[in-house]
Motif scaffolding. Structure first.
Motif, PDB file in Angstrom:
ATOM      1  N   ILE A  42      -9.417   7.851  60.251  1.00 36.56           N
ATOM      2  CA  ILE A  42      -9.822   8.505  59.002  1.00 36.56           C
ATOM      3  C   ILE A  42      -9.231   9.908  58.939  1.00 36.56           C
ATOM      4  CG2 ILE A  42     -11.789   9.504  57.774  1.00 36.56           C
ATOM      5  CD1 ILE A  42     -13.425   7.089  58.543  1.00 36.56           C
ATOM      6  N   ALA A  43      -9.321  10.639  60.057  1.00 33.65           N
ATOM      7  CA  ALA A  43      -8.765  11.993  60.087  1.00 33.65           C
ATOM      8  C   ALA A  43      -7.253  11.984  59.915  1.00 33.65           C
ATOM      9  CB  ALA A  43      -9.149  12.673  61.407  1.00 33.65           C
ATOM     10  N   PHE A  44      -6.595  10.994  60.493  1.00 39.06           N
ATOM     11  CA  PHE A  44      -5.134  10.949  60.412  1.00 39.06           C
ATOM     12  C   PHE A  44      -4.655  10.606  59.008  1.00 39.06           C
ATOM     13  CE2 PHE A  44      -1.071   8.680  60.755  1.00 39.06           C
ATOM     14  CZ  PHE A  44      -0.302   9.636  61.413  1.00 39.06           C
ATOM     15  N   PHE A  45      -5.257   9.595  58.378  1.00 42.43           N
ATOM     16  CA  PHE A  45      -4.746   9.078  57.109  1.00 42.43           C
ATOM     17  C   PHE A  45      -5.359   9.726  55.875  1.00 42.43           C
ATOM     18  CE2 PHE A  45      -3.738   5.539  60.003  1.00 42.43           C
ATOM     19  CZ  PHE A  45      -2.424   5.306  59.656  1.00 42.43           C
ATOM     20  N   SER A  46      -6.430  10.494  56.021  1.00 41.81           N
ATOM     21  CA  SER A  46      -7.125  11.009  54.840  1.00 41.81           C
ATOM     22  C   SER A  46      -6.291  11.982  54.026  1.00 41.81           C
ATOM     23  CB  SER A  46      -8.439  11.673  55.265  1.00 41.81           C
ATOM     24  OG  SER A  46      -8.171  12.798  56.109  1.00 41.81           O
ATOM     25  N   ILE A  47      -5.345  12.671  54.652  1.00 39.92           N
ATOM     26  CA  ILE A  47      -4.569  13.686  53.918  1.00 39.92           C
ATOM     27  C   ILE A  47      -3.385  13.075  53.184  1.00 39.92           C
ATOM     28  CG2 ILE A  47      -5.233  15.369  55.683  1.00 39.92           C
ATOM     29  CD1 ILE A  47      -2.250  15.395  56.526  1.00 39.92           C
ATOM     30  N   PHE A  48      -3.050  11.823  53.462  1.00 42.13           N
ATOM     31  CA  PHE A  48      -1.842  11.236  52.884  1.00 42.13           C
ATOM     32  C   PHE A  48      -1.813  11.259  51.353  1.00 42.13           C
ATOM     33  CE2 PHE A  48       0.450   8.687  56.352  1.00 42.13           C
ATOM     34  CZ  PHE A  48       0.076   9.603  57.333  1.00 42.13           C
ATOM     35  N   PRO A  49      -2.936  10.969  50.662  1.00 43.37           N
ATOM     36  CA  PRO A  49      -2.842  10.936  49.187  1.00 43.37           C
ATOM     37  C   PRO A  49      -2.548  12.289  48.548  1.00 43.37           C
ATOM     38  CG  PRO A  49      -4.757   9.697  49.958  1.00 43.37           C
ATOM     39  CD  PRO A  49      -4.237  10.465  51.127  1.00 43.37           C
ATOM     40  N   TYR A  50      -2.948  13.401  49.186  1.00 48.80           N
ATOM     41  CA  TYR A  50      -2.798  14.699  48.521  1.00 48.80           C
ATOM     42  C   TYR A  50      -1.904  15.687  49.263  1.00 48.80           C
ATOM     43  CZ  TYR A  50      -6.455  16.237  51.838  1.00 48.80           C
ATOM     44  OH  TYR A  50      -7.196  16.524  52.978  1.00 48.80           O
ATOM     45  N   ILE A  51      -1.302  15.287  50.373  1.00 52.09           N
ATOM     46  CA  ILE A  51      -0.547  16.237  51.186  1.00 52.09           C
ATOM     47  C   ILE A  51       0.635  16.835  50.411  1.00 52.09           C
ATOM     48  CG2 ILE A  51       0.812  14.378  52.205  1.00 52.09           C
ATOM     49  CD1 ILE A  51      -0.208  17.690  53.877  1.00 52.09           C
TER      50      ILE A  51
END
Length: 557
Positions: free
Chosen positions: A100-109
Protein backbone atom coordinates in the motif's frame (compact mmCIF):
# COMPACT_ATOMS: atom_id res chain seq x y z
CA UNK A 1 24.99 -52.54 14.96
CA UNK A 2 23.30 -49.38 16.26
CA UNK A 3 23.78 -48.56 19.91
CA UNK A 4 21.79 -46.23 22.10
CA UNK A 5 23.46 -43.38 23.89
CA UNK A 6 22.12 -42.51 27.35
CA UNK A 7 19.69 -39.63 27.28
CA UNK A 8 20.76 -36.21 28.43
CA UNK A 9 19.53 -35.41 31.91
CA UNK A 10 16.49 -33.15 31.82
CA UNK A 11 14.59 -31.65 34.72
CA UNK A 12 11.15 -32.70 35.72
CA UNK A 13 8.95 -30.30 33.76
CA UNK A 14 10.77 -31.00 30.49
CA UNK A 15 10.17 -34.79 30.52
CA UNK A 16 6.45 -35.27 30.72
CA UNK A 17 3.86 -34.89 27.98
CA UNK A 18 1.16 -32.27 27.89
CA UNK A 19 -2.45 -33.27 27.74
CA UNK A 20 -2.39 -33.10 23.97
CA UNK A 21 0.51 -35.53 23.71
CA UNK A 22 3.14 -33.00 22.70
CA UNK A 23 6.42 -32.66 24.56
CA UNK A 24 6.95 -28.94 25.21
CA UNK A 25 10.76 -28.87 25.24
CA UNK A 26 11.09 -30.76 21.98
CA UNK A 27 8.34 -29.05 20.04
CA UNK A 28 9.88 -27.19 17.13
CA UNK A 29 8.74 -25.90 13.82
CA UNK A 30 8.51 -28.94 11.49
CA UNK A 31 9.49 -26.73 8.54
CA UNK A 32 13.01 -26.16 9.76
CA UNK A 33 13.82 -28.51 12.60
CA UNK A 34 13.35 -31.98 13.96
CA UNK A 35 14.06 -33.51 17.31
CA UNK A 36 17.76 -33.97 17.88
CA UNK A 37 17.29 -36.33 20.81
CA UNK A 38 19.60 -39.37 20.66
CA UNK A 39 17.04 -41.64 22.31
CA UNK A 40 13.80 -43.06 21.02
CA UNK A 41 10.90 -40.60 20.85
CA UNK A 42 8.67 -40.53 23.88
CA UNK A 43 5.70 -41.48 21.72
CA UNK A 44 7.12 -45.06 21.73
CA UNK A 45 6.96 -45.71 25.47
CA UNK A 46 8.34 -49.27 25.41
CA UNK A 47 11.45 -48.37 23.45
CA UNK A 48 12.08 -45.26 25.54
CA UNK A 49 11.71 -47.22 28.79
CA UNK A 50 14.07 -49.92 27.59
CA UNK A 51 16.72 -47.38 26.64
CA UNK A 52 16.37 -45.52 29.94
CA UNK A 53 16.60 -48.78 31.90
CA UNK A 54 19.71 -49.90 30.07
CA UNK A 55 21.34 -46.51 30.52
CA UNK A 56 20.58 -46.31 34.23
CA UNK A 57 21.67 -49.92 34.98
CA UNK A 58 25.08 -50.48 33.39
CA UNK A 59 25.69 -53.59 35.48
CA UNK A 60 22.52 -55.36 34.46
CA UNK A 61 22.77 -58.58 32.54
CA UNK A 62 22.66 -58.39 28.76
CA UNK A 63 19.65 -59.90 27.05
CA UNK A 64 19.73 -63.60 26.29
CA UNK A 65 21.36 -64.46 23.00
CA UNK A 66 19.03 -67.41 22.44
CA UNK A 67 15.99 -65.24 21.92
CA UNK A 68 15.87 -62.72 19.10
CA UNK A 69 14.97 -59.29 20.45
CA UNK A 70 11.82 -57.71 19.07
CA UNK A 71 12.80 -54.88 16.73
CA UNK A 72 11.59 -51.48 17.90
CA UNK A 73 8.49 -50.23 16.19
CA UNK A 74 8.69 -47.16 13.97
CA UNK A 75 8.25 -43.98 16.00
CA UNK A 76 4.86 -42.41 15.65
CA UNK A 77 4.88 -38.85 14.35
CA UNK A 78 3.78 -36.05 16.61
CA UNK A 79 0.19 -34.87 16.04
CA UNK A 80 -0.09 -32.07 13.50
CA UNK A 81 -0.28 -28.59 14.97
CA UNK A 82 -3.54 -26.70 14.45
CA UNK A 83 -3.65 -24.22 11.62
CA UNK A 84 -2.65 -20.81 13.11
CA UNK A 85 -5.57 -18.84 11.67
CA UNK A 86 -5.51 -15.89 14.04
CA UNK A 87 -1.76 -15.30 13.86
CA UNK A 88 -1.79 -15.72 10.09
CA UNK A 89 -4.55 -13.14 9.63
CA UNK A 90 -2.75 -10.66 11.87
CA UNK A 91 0.50 -11.13 9.94
CA UNK A 92 -1.31 -10.74 6.60
CA UNK A 93 -2.79 -7.48 7.89
CA UNK A 94 0.69 -6.26 8.79
CA UNK A 95 1.90 -7.37 5.35
CA UNK A 96 -0.64 -5.10 3.61
CA UNK A 97 1.19 -1.93 4.58
CA UNK A 98 4.30 -2.37 2.42
CA UNK A 99 2.54 -2.67 -0.98
CA UNK A 100 0.00 0.00 0.00
CA UNK A 101 2.81 2.39 0.90
CA UNK A 102 4.71 1.59 -2.29
CA UNK A 103 1.83 1.86 -4.78
CA UNK A 104 -0.34 4.55 -3.17
CA UNK A 105 1.59 7.46 -4.70
CA UNK A 106 1.42 6.17 -8.28
CA UNK A 107 -1.88 7.87 -9.25
CA UNK A 108 -0.77 11.37 -8.22
CA UNK A 109 3.04 11.36 -8.29
CA UNK A 110 3.24 13.12 -11.68
CA UNK A 111 0.97 15.98 -10.58
CA UNK A 112 2.82 16.28 -7.27
CA UNK A 113 6.19 16.52 -9.03
CA UNK A 114 4.96 19.41 -11.21
CA UNK A 115 3.39 21.17 -8.22
CA UNK A 116 6.46 20.83 -5.99
CA UNK A 117 8.78 21.77 -8.85
CA UNK A 118 7.26 25.27 -8.62
CA UNK A 119 7.52 25.74 -12.38
CA UNK A 120 11.18 24.69 -12.59
CA UNK A 121 10.42 21.20 -13.91
CA UNK A 122 9.07 21.04 -17.48
CA UNK A 123 6.38 18.50 -18.27
CA UNK A 124 8.83 16.68 -20.54
CA UNK A 125 11.04 15.94 -17.47
CA UNK A 126 8.13 14.97 -15.25
CA UNK A 127 8.51 11.25 -15.98
CA UNK A 128 12.17 11.26 -14.95
CA UNK A 129 11.49 12.73 -11.51
CA UNK A 130 8.37 10.65 -10.85
CA UNK A 131 10.18 7.46 -11.88
CA UNK A 132 13.12 8.36 -9.66
CA UNK A 133 10.94 8.99 -6.62
CA UNK A 134 8.92 5.82 -7.22
CA UNK A 135 12.02 3.66 -7.46
CA UNK A 136 13.83 5.18 -4.45
CA UNK A 137 11.59 3.14 -2.14
CA UNK A 138 12.88 -0.13 -3.60
CA UNK A 139 16.46 1.09 -3.93
CA UNK A 140 16.65 2.09 -0.27
CA UNK A 141 14.85 -1.07 0.77
CA UNK A 142 17.41 -3.11 -1.11
CA UNK A 143 20.28 -1.48 0.79
CA UNK A 144 18.89 -2.15 4.27
CA UNK A 145 16.97 -5.40 3.87
CA UNK A 146 19.91 -7.52 5.06
CA UNK A 147 20.20 -5.29 8.14
CA UNK A 148 16.55 -5.93 9.04
CA UNK A 149 17.06 -9.65 8.56
CA UNK A 150 20.10 -9.66 10.87
CA UNK A 151 18.21 -7.67 13.51
CA UNK A 152 15.24 -10.04 13.33
CA UNK A 153 17.51 -13.05 13.74
CA UNK A 154 19.33 -11.52 16.71
CA UNK A 155 16.72 -9.54 18.67
CA UNK A 156 13.47 -11.20 17.65
CA UNK A 157 10.87 -10.96 14.91
CA UNK A 158 8.19 -9.02 16.74
CA UNK A 159 10.20 -5.95 17.86
CA UNK A 160 11.67 -5.54 14.38
CA UNK A 161 8.21 -5.88 12.81
CA UNK A 162 6.63 -3.30 15.10
CA UNK A 163 9.52 -0.84 14.75
CA UNK A 164 9.56 -1.04 10.96
CA UNK A 165 5.78 -0.62 10.77
CA UNK A 166 6.03 2.54 12.89
CA UNK A 167 8.67 3.96 10.55
CA UNK A 168 6.75 3.16 7.35
CA UNK A 169 3.53 4.59 8.80
CA UNK A 170 5.11 7.90 9.82
CA UNK A 171 7.19 8.41 6.66
CA UNK A 172 4.26 7.53 4.37
CA UNK A 173 1.91 9.75 6.36
CA UNK A 174 4.31 12.69 6.01
CA UNK A 175 4.90 12.23 2.28
CA UNK A 176 1.76 14.20 1.39
CA UNK A 177 3.09 17.21 3.31
CA UNK A 178 6.21 17.52 1.11
CA UNK A 179 6.48 20.94 -0.55
CA UNK A 180 9.61 20.36 -2.63
CA UNK A 181 11.32 17.59 -4.62
CA UNK A 182 14.06 17.06 -1.97
CA UNK A 183 11.39 16.59 0.71
CA UNK A 184 9.59 14.04 -1.47
CA UNK A 185 12.86 12.17 -1.94
CA UNK A 186 13.57 12.26 1.82
CA UNK A 187 10.19 10.83 2.85
CA UNK A 188 10.24 8.22 0.09
CA UNK A 189 13.70 7.02 1.11
CA UNK A 190 12.59 6.91 4.76
CA UNK A 191 9.63 4.71 3.82
CA UNK A 192 11.96 2.37 1.95
CA UNK A 193 14.41 2.32 4.87
CA UNK A 194 11.71 1.16 7.28
CA UNK A 195 10.23 -1.27 4.76
CA UNK A 196 11.73 -4.26 6.56
CA UNK A 197 8.34 -5.45 7.75
CA UNK A 198 7.93 -7.65 4.70
CA UNK A 199 11.02 -9.76 5.45
CA UNK A 200 9.91 -10.17 9.06
CA UNK A 201 6.37 -11.18 8.12
CA UNK A 202 7.64 -13.77 5.64
CA UNK A 203 9.91 -15.26 8.27
CA UNK A 204 7.21 -15.34 10.95
CA UNK A 205 4.72 -17.05 8.62
CA UNK A 206 7.36 -19.69 7.89
CA UNK A 207 7.81 -20.33 11.59
CA UNK A 208 4.17 -20.44 12.68
CA UNK A 209 2.85 -22.53 9.79
CA UNK A 210 5.24 -25.48 9.71
CA UNK A 211 5.62 -27.74 6.73
CA UNK A 212 2.12 -29.15 6.96
CA UNK A 213 0.43 -25.71 6.64
CA UNK A 214 2.93 -23.58 4.76
CA UNK A 215 1.32 -24.01 1.33
CA UNK A 216 -1.99 -22.59 2.58
CA UNK A 217 -0.27 -19.94 4.73
CA UNK A 218 1.84 -18.52 1.91
CA UNK A 219 -1.12 -18.61 -0.45
CA UNK A 220 -2.88 -16.24 1.94
CA UNK A 221 0.32 -14.20 2.19
CA UNK A 222 0.41 -13.80 -1.59
CA UNK A 223 -3.27 -12.84 -1.74
CA UNK A 224 -2.65 -10.28 1.00
CA UNK A 225 0.11 -8.74 -1.09
CA UNK A 226 -2.15 -8.59 -4.16
CA UNK A 227 -4.83 -6.93 -2.05
CA UNK A 228 -2.33 -4.29 -0.96
CA UNK A 229 -1.33 -3.68 -4.59
CA UNK A 230 -5.02 -3.13 -5.40
CA UNK A 231 -5.91 -0.99 -2.35
CA UNK A 232 -2.85 1.28 -2.50
CA UNK A 233 -3.53 2.97 -5.86
CA UNK A 234 -7.26 3.02 -5.13
CA UNK A 235 -6.81 5.01 -1.92
CA UNK A 236 -4.09 7.17 -3.42
CA UNK A 237 -6.13 8.14 -6.47
CA UNK A 238 -9.50 8.54 -4.72
CA UNK A 239 -8.22 10.87 -2.00
CA UNK A 240 -5.59 12.91 -3.86
CA UNK A 241 -6.43 16.63 -4.17
CA UNK A 242 -9.86 16.35 -2.50
CA UNK A 243 -10.54 20.08 -2.82
CA UNK A 244 -10.65 19.63 -6.60
CA UNK A 245 -12.31 16.18 -6.68
CA UNK A 246 -14.91 16.84 -3.99
CA UNK A 247 -15.42 20.64 -3.92
CA UNK A 248 -18.67 20.43 -1.93
CA UNK A 249 -16.87 18.71 0.96
CA UNK A 250 -13.35 20.10 0.83
CA UNK A 251 -13.50 23.14 -1.44
CA UNK A 252 -12.20 26.32 0.18
CA UNK A 253 -10.56 24.45 3.07
CA UNK A 254 -7.08 25.96 3.55
CA UNK A 255 -5.46 22.72 4.68
CA UNK A 256 -6.53 20.64 1.65
CA UNK A 257 -5.74 23.42 -0.80
CA UNK A 258 -2.27 23.92 0.69
CA UNK A 259 -1.52 20.20 1.04
CA UNK A 260 -3.60 18.56 -1.71
CA UNK A 261 -2.03 15.10 -1.22
CA UNK A 262 -2.02 15.02 2.58
CA UNK A 263 -5.39 13.29 2.99
CA UNK A 264 -4.31 10.26 1.00
CA UNK A 265 -0.99 9.85 2.80
CA UNK A 266 -2.52 10.54 6.23
CA UNK A 267 -5.13 7.82 5.79
CA UNK A 268 -2.46 5.31 4.79
CA UNK A 269 -0.39 6.40 7.77
CA UNK A 270 -3.36 5.76 10.07
CA UNK A 271 -3.85 2.32 8.52
CA UNK A 272 -0.18 1.66 9.20
CA UNK A 273 -0.50 2.71 12.84
CA UNK A 274 -3.46 0.35 13.22
CA UNK A 275 -1.18 -2.42 11.96
CA UNK A 276 1.36 -1.33 14.61
CA UNK A 277 -1.22 -1.71 17.38
CA UNK A 278 -2.46 -5.04 16.07
CA UNK A 279 1.09 -6.37 15.75
CA UNK A 280 2.19 -5.14 19.18
CA UNK A 281 -0.83 -6.55 21.00
CA UNK A 282 -1.81 -9.61 19.01
CA UNK A 283 1.20 -11.11 17.24
CA UNK A 284 3.37 -13.56 19.14
CA UNK A 285 7.15 -13.84 18.97
CA UNK A 286 8.28 -16.70 16.71
CA UNK A 287 12.09 -16.68 16.97
CA UNK A 288 12.67 -20.16 18.47
CA UNK A 289 15.33 -19.15 21.01
CA UNK A 290 13.24 -16.25 22.40
CA UNK A 291 10.06 -18.30 22.29
CA UNK A 292 11.63 -21.07 24.39
CA UNK A 293 12.98 -18.59 26.91
CA UNK A 294 9.52 -17.05 27.27
CA UNK A 295 7.90 -20.47 27.71
CA UNK A 296 10.52 -21.48 30.26
CA UNK A 297 10.08 -18.24 32.20
CA UNK A 298 6.33 -18.83 32.32
CA UNK A 299 6.82 -22.38 33.57
CA UNK A 300 9.18 -21.16 36.29
CA UNK A 301 6.72 -18.52 37.49
CA UNK A 302 3.90 -21.06 37.68
CA UNK A 303 5.79 -23.93 39.27
CA UNK A 304 8.53 -22.36 41.45
CA UNK A 305 8.20 -20.19 44.54
CA UNK A 306 11.81 -20.38 45.62
CA UNK A 307 13.94 -17.87 43.72
CA UNK A 308 17.19 -19.75 44.31
CA UNK A 309 15.76 -23.04 43.11
CA UNK A 310 14.36 -21.26 40.08
CA UNK A 311 17.78 -19.85 39.16
CA UNK A 312 19.52 -23.20 39.60
CA UNK A 313 16.90 -24.97 37.48
CA UNK A 314 17.21 -22.42 34.69
CA UNK A 315 20.98 -22.73 34.61
CA UNK A 316 20.88 -26.54 34.65
CA UNK A 317 18.34 -26.67 31.84
CA UNK A 318 20.28 -24.20 29.74
CA UNK A 319 23.31 -26.46 29.96
CA UNK A 320 21.24 -29.56 29.16
CA UNK A 321 19.37 -28.10 26.20
CA UNK A 322 21.58 -26.88 23.34
CA UNK A 323 18.59 -25.22 21.66
CA UNK A 324 17.95 -22.93 24.65
CA UNK A 325 20.50 -20.46 23.28
CA UNK A 326 20.64 -19.29 19.66
CA UNK A 327 23.21 -20.78 17.34
CA UNK A 328 25.95 -18.51 16.00
CA UNK A 329 24.74 -16.60 12.97
CA UNK A 330 26.27 -17.50 9.62
CA UNK A 331 28.01 -14.85 7.58
CA UNK A 332 26.39 -13.86 4.30
CA UNK A 333 29.04 -15.73 2.32
CA UNK A 334 28.59 -18.88 4.42
CA UNK A 335 24.82 -18.68 4.01
CA UNK A 336 25.10 -18.31 0.24
CA UNK A 337 27.45 -21.30 0.18
CA UNK A 338 24.98 -23.54 2.04
CA UNK A 339 23.57 -26.42 -0.04
CA UNK A 340 20.80 -25.34 -2.42
CA UNK A 341 20.69 -21.70 -1.34
CA UNK A 342 22.29 -20.13 -4.43
CA UNK A 343 20.10 -21.89 -7.02
CA UNK A 344 16.92 -21.20 -5.05
CA UNK A 345 17.84 -17.51 -4.74
CA UNK A 346 18.49 -17.43 -8.48
CA UNK A 347 15.04 -18.86 -9.18
CA UNK A 348 13.54 -16.41 -6.68
CA UNK A 349 15.09 -13.49 -8.54
CA UNK A 350 14.18 -14.87 -11.96
CA UNK A 351 10.50 -15.33 -11.17
CA UNK A 352 10.43 -11.86 -9.56
CA UNK A 353 11.94 -10.37 -12.73
CA UNK A 354 9.28 -12.02 -14.89
CA UNK A 355 6.54 -10.78 -12.57
CA UNK A 356 7.79 -7.18 -12.47
CA UNK A 357 8.30 -7.12 -16.23
CA UNK A 358 4.80 -8.42 -16.99
CA UNK A 359 3.21 -6.01 -14.49
CA UNK A 360 4.99 -3.07 -16.12
CA UNK A 361 4.31 -4.04 -19.74
CA UNK A 362 0.77 -5.33 -19.74
CA UNK A 363 -1.06 -2.02 -18.93
CA UNK A 364 0.83 -0.29 -21.76
CA UNK A 365 0.16 -3.27 -24.04
CA UNK A 366 -3.54 -3.15 -23.31
CA UNK A 367 -3.76 0.61 -23.89
CA UNK A 368 -1.66 0.82 -27.08
CA UNK A 369 -3.27 0.75 -30.53
CA UNK A 370 -3.58 -2.57 -32.32
CA UNK A 371 -1.41 -1.27 -35.16
CA UNK A 372 1.43 -0.67 -32.68
CA UNK A 373 1.23 -4.16 -31.19
CA UNK A 374 -1.29 -3.52 -28.40
CA UNK A 375 -4.96 -4.30 -27.83
CA UNK A 376 -6.49 -0.80 -27.91
CA UNK A 377 -8.43 -1.14 -24.64
CA UNK A 378 -10.32 1.71 -23.02
CA UNK A 379 -9.60 2.58 -19.35
CA UNK A 380 -12.76 0.69 -18.31
CA UNK A 381 -11.67 -2.41 -20.20
CA UNK A 382 -8.20 -2.20 -18.64
CA UNK A 383 -9.78 -2.03 -15.18
CA UNK A 384 -12.00 -5.02 -15.92
CA UNK A 385 -9.12 -7.10 -17.23
CA UNK A 386 -6.95 -6.17 -14.26
CA UNK A 387 -9.76 -7.27 -11.97
CA UNK A 388 -10.13 -10.55 -13.86
CA UNK A 389 -6.39 -11.19 -13.58
CA UNK A 390 -6.39 -10.50 -9.84
CA UNK A 391 -9.42 -12.69 -9.23
CA UNK A 392 -7.89 -15.49 -11.26
CA UNK A 393 -4.64 -15.29 -9.29
CA UNK A 394 -6.54 -15.49 -6.00
CA UNK A 395 -8.43 -18.59 -7.14
CA UNK A 396 -5.25 -20.32 -8.30
CA UNK A 397 -3.44 -19.52 -5.06
CA UNK A 398 -6.23 -20.34 -2.61
CA UNK A 399 -8.12 -23.16 -4.32
CA UNK A 400 -5.57 -24.88 -6.57
CA UNK A 401 -2.14 -24.37 -5.02
CA UNK A 402 -2.59 -26.16 -1.63
CA UNK A 403 -3.99 -29.47 -2.98
CA UNK A 404 -1.61 -29.41 -5.95
CA UNK A 405 1.31 -28.84 -3.58
CA UNK A 406 0.29 -31.88 -1.53
CA UNK A 407 0.20 -33.94 -4.69
CA UNK A 408 3.36 -32.91 -6.58
CA UNK A 409 5.36 -30.88 -4.05
CA UNK A 410 7.17 -27.55 -4.31
CA UNK A 411 9.53 -28.60 -7.09
CA UNK A 412 6.68 -30.08 -9.10
CA UNK A 413 4.75 -26.81 -8.98
CA UNK A 414 7.83 -24.79 -9.89
CA UNK A 415 8.52 -26.99 -12.92
CA UNK A 416 4.90 -26.93 -14.10
CA UNK A 417 4.85 -23.12 -13.85
CA UNK A 418 8.25 -22.93 -15.53
CA UNK A 419 6.94 -24.97 -18.46
CA UNK A 420 3.78 -22.83 -18.72
CA UNK A 421 5.42 -19.41 -18.48
CA UNK A 422 6.69 -19.17 -22.11
CA UNK A 423 3.24 -20.08 -23.45
CA UNK A 424 1.50 -17.57 -21.19
CA UNK A 425 3.78 -14.69 -22.23
CA UNK A 426 3.82 -15.79 -25.86
CA UNK A 427 0.02 -15.72 -25.86
CA UNK A 428 -0.06 -11.94 -25.42
CA UNK A 429 1.24 -11.01 -28.90
CA UNK A 430 -0.92 -13.81 -30.32
CA UNK A 431 -3.98 -11.87 -29.13
CA UNK A 432 -2.74 -8.87 -31.11
CA UNK A 433 -2.26 -11.07 -34.18
CA UNK A 434 -5.89 -12.13 -33.95
CA UNK A 435 -7.05 -8.50 -33.93
CA UNK A 436 -4.70 -7.06 -36.59
CA UNK A 437 -6.68 -8.13 -39.66
CA UNK A 438 -9.63 -6.12 -38.33
CA UNK A 439 -12.20 -8.75 -39.29
CA UNK A 440 -15.39 -9.52 -37.41
CA UNK A 441 -14.30 -13.11 -36.98
CA UNK A 442 -11.02 -11.96 -35.48
CA UNK A 443 -12.84 -9.79 -32.94
CA UNK A 444 -15.11 -12.69 -31.96
CA UNK A 445 -12.12 -15.01 -31.62
CA UNK A 446 -10.34 -12.41 -29.50
CA UNK A 447 -13.20 -12.09 -27.01
CA UNK A 448 -13.26 -15.85 -26.66
CA UNK A 449 -9.51 -16.27 -26.25
CA UNK A 450 -8.62 -13.23 -24.15
CA UNK A 451 -10.80 -13.98 -21.07
CA UNK A 452 -9.77 -17.65 -21.31
CA UNK A 453 -6.06 -16.80 -21.37
CA UNK A 454 -6.37 -14.31 -18.51
CA UNK A 455 -8.22 -16.92 -16.46
CA UNK A 456 -5.82 -19.82 -17.03
CA UNK A 457 -2.58 -17.90 -17.56
CA UNK A 458 -2.33 -16.39 -14.06
CA UNK A 459 -1.84 -19.93 -12.79
CA UNK A 460 1.87 -19.22 -13.28
CA UNK A 461 1.57 -16.99 -10.19
CA UNK A 462 1.76 -20.19 -8.14
CA UNK A 463 5.50 -20.03 -8.79
CA UNK A 464 5.69 -16.91 -6.58
CA UNK A 465 4.46 -18.90 -3.59
CA UNK A 466 6.32 -22.04 -4.63
CA UNK A 467 9.71 -20.33 -4.70
CA UNK A 468 9.08 -18.94 -1.19
CA UNK A 469 8.49 -22.48 0.06
CA UNK A 470 11.67 -23.62 -1.68
CA UNK A 471 13.52 -20.80 0.08
CA UNK A 472 12.17 -21.92 3.47
CA UNK A 473 13.23 -25.47 2.73
CA UNK A 474 16.92 -24.66 2.13
CA UNK A 475 17.33 -22.45 5.21
CA UNK A 476 20.25 -23.96 7.16
CA UNK A 477 18.60 -23.25 10.55
CA UNK A 478 15.92 -21.27 12.36
CA UNK A 479 18.39 -18.53 13.14
CA UNK A 480 19.25 -17.91 9.47
CA UNK A 481 15.69 -17.81 8.15
CA UNK A 482 15.35 -14.04 8.60
CA UNK A 483 18.69 -13.39 6.92
CA UNK A 484 17.86 -15.70 4.01
CA UNK A 485 14.53 -13.94 3.43
CA UNK A 486 16.35 -10.63 3.63
CA UNK A 487 18.78 -11.69 0.90
CA UNK A 488 15.88 -12.79 -1.31
CA UNK A 489 14.01 -9.55 -0.79
CA UNK A 490 17.16 -7.51 -1.34
CA UNK A 491 17.41 -9.17 -4.74
CA UNK A 492 13.71 -8.59 -5.38
CA UNK A 493 13.87 -4.91 -4.36
CA UNK A 494 16.85 -4.34 -6.61
CA UNK A 495 15.03 -5.84 -9.57
CA UNK A 496 11.88 -3.83 -8.80
CA UNK A 497 13.89 -0.61 -8.82
CA UNK A 498 14.76 -0.79 -12.52
CA UNK A 499 12.81 -3.55 -14.29
CA UNK A 500 9.51 -1.64 -14.80
CA UNK A 501 11.28 1.22 -16.59
CA UNK A 502 13.47 -1.17 -18.59
CA UNK A 503 10.69 -3.35 -19.95
CA UNK A 504 8.25 -0.48 -20.52
CA UNK A 505 11.00 1.16 -22.58
CA UNK A 506 11.53 -2.08 -24.52
CA UNK A 507 7.84 -2.11 -25.38
CA UNK A 508 8.03 1.52 -26.53
CA UNK A 509 11.09 0.84 -28.69
CA UNK A 510 9.48 -2.23 -30.25
CA UNK A 511 6.19 -0.48 -30.90
CA UNK A 512 7.83 2.61 -32.34
CA UNK A 513 10.25 0.82 -34.68
CA UNK A 514 8.06 -2.26 -35.22
CA UNK A 515 10.96 -4.60 -34.45
CA UNK A 516 9.59 -8.16 -34.70
CA UNK A 517 6.28 -6.59 -35.74
CA UNK A 518 6.11 -4.57 -32.52
CA UNK A 519 6.66 -7.67 -30.40
CA UNK A 520 10.23 -7.00 -29.27
CA UNK A 521 9.46 -7.01 -25.55
CA UNK A 522 7.49 -10.26 -25.82
CA UNK A 523 10.35 -11.97 -27.65
CA UNK A 524 12.67 -10.96 -24.81
CA UNK A 525 10.20 -12.08 -22.15
CA UNK A 526 9.55 -15.45 -23.78
CA UNK A 527 13.32 -15.98 -23.93
CA UNK A 528 13.65 -15.14 -20.23
CA UNK A 529 10.75 -17.47 -19.44
CA UNK A 530 12.54 -20.25 -21.33
CA UNK A 531 15.61 -19.76 -19.13
CA UNK A 532 13.34 -19.99 -16.08
CA UNK A 533 11.92 -23.26 -17.42
CA UNK A 534 15.45 -24.68 -17.45
CA UNK A 535 16.51 -23.26 -14.08
CA UNK A 536 13.61 -24.93 -12.25
CA UNK A 537 15.11 -28.30 -13.23
CA UNK A 538 18.11 -27.57 -10.98
CA UNK A 539 16.19 -26.91 -7.77
CA UNK A 540 17.47 -29.05 -4.86
CA UNK A 541 15.50 -32.08 -3.75
CA UNK A 542 12.88 -31.36 -1.13
CA UNK A 543 13.44 -32.52 2.40
CA UNK A 544 11.22 -35.07 4.06
CA UNK A 545 8.01 -33.90 5.62
CA UNK A 546 9.13 -34.98 9.09
CA UNK A 547 12.14 -32.72 8.91
CA UNK A 548 14.45 -35.57 9.89
CA UNK A 549 17.41 -34.32 7.96
CA UNK A 550 18.62 -31.98 10.67
CA UNK A 551 22.07 -32.81 11.82
CA UNK A 552 22.28 -34.00 15.38
CA UNK A 553 24.95 -31.51 16.33
CA UNK A 554 22.85 -28.53 15.33
CA UNK A 555 23.99 -28.24 11.76
CA UNK A 556 21.95 -27.95 8.64
CA UNK A 557 18.27 -28.48 8.97
Amino acid sequence: MATHRPPKKRLNHGLGEDDDGLTPDTETTPLLAASSSPVAPISDAKVAQAVISSASSPSSSPPSTTTSPTPPSKPKPFPSRPFPKTQLLLLCYARLLEPIAFFSIFPYINEMVLLNGHGAIPESAMGFYSGLIESLFSLTQMLVMVLWGRLADRYGRKPVLVFSLVGVSLSTGLFGFARSIPQMILFRCAAGFFGGSIVTVRTMISEISGREHQAVAFSWFAVGGNLGIFVGPLLGGALADPARLYPRLFGGVWFFETFPYALSSLLIGVLGLSAVVVSALGIEETLPSLKKKAQRAGDNINTNTNANANTEEEEAETEADPESTPRPLLSTRALLSSPGVAIVLYNYGHVALLAFAYTAVVPVFWASRVSLGGLGFSPLQISLFMGLTGLSQAVWLLAVFPPLHRRIGTNGIMRVCGAAYPFFLGGMPFLNLVLRPGTKGGVVAFWILAPLMLTLGPGVSMSFTGVQLALNDVAPSHETLGMLNALALTLSSGLRSFSPALFASLFAVGAGSQIFGGYLVWVVLVGLAGVFTVSTRFLPEERGADGDEEEEDGGQV
